[in-house]
Design an enzyme around this catalytic site. Structure first.
Site, mmCIF file in Angstrom:
data_model
loop_
_atom_site.group_PDB
_atom_site.id
_atom_site.type_symbol
_atom_site.label_atom_id
_atom_site.label_comp_id
_atom_site.label_asym_id
_atom_site.label_seq_id
_atom_site.Cartn_x
_atom_site.Cartn_y
_atom_site.Cartn_z
ATOM 1 N N ARG A 101 -11.547 3.586 5.291
ATOM 2 C CA ARG A 101 -12.843 3.595 5.963
ATOM 3 C C ARG A 101 -13.939 4.266 5.144
ATOM 4 N NH1 ARG A 101 -11.495 5.695 11.844
ATOM 5 N NH2 ARG A 101 -13.738 5.982 11.732
ATOM 6 N N ASP A 102 -13.675 4.506 3.882
ATOM 7 C CA ASP A 102 -14.675 5.171 3.048
ATOM 8 C C ASP A 102 -14.723 4.519 1.666
ATOM 9 O OD1 ASP A 102 -16.648 7.016 2.411
ATOM 10 O OD2 ASP A 102 -15.216 8.559 1.809
ATOM 11 N N LEU A 103 -14.954 3.206 1.649
ATOM 12 C CA LEU A 103 -15.042 2.494 0.379
ATOM 13 C C LEU A 103 -16.411 2.759 -0.247
ATOM 14 C CD1 LEU A 103 -13.461 -0.944 1.333
ATOM 15 C CD2 LEU A 103 -12.402 0.931 0.078
ATOM 16 N N ASN B 57 -14.840 6.537 -4.839
ATOM 17 C CA ASN B 57 -13.435 6.494 -4.428
ATOM 18 C C ASN B 57 -12.603 5.475 -5.200
ATOM 19 O OD1 ASN B 57 -13.763 8.534 -2.595
ATOM 20 N ND2 ASN B 57 -14.172 7.171 -0.887
#
Length: 68
Positions: free
Chosen positions: A49-51, A55
């Site tokens: 949920r944190d592309l 990252n």
């Protein structure tokens, strides 16, 4: 895991190269990113949920073609 990612993240890599990626380099990156996200989703039932650029990590400092 971080010690295996000596190449830094995609954000720093993009800023450090001094210009945009070529179409070929971008295609290589997108292929790898989409395969990784697909694997997490389809095989491991993980939804990242944190592309973001920070990252995505490189295994070594080298041109994109040598980092995949």
């Amino acid at each position: 895991v971080m010690e295996l990612c000596a190449g830094g993240d995609l954000d720093k890599h993009m800023k450090g190269q001094g210009g945009p990626y070529s179409e070929h380099q971008a295609a290589i990156l997108m292929d790898q990113i989409l395969k990784a996200v697909s694997y997490l989703h389809d095989c491991k039932s993980i939804c990242h949920r944190d592309l973001k650029l920070q990252n995505f990590l490189f295994s070594r400092k080298a041109p994109v073609e040598n980092n995949v």
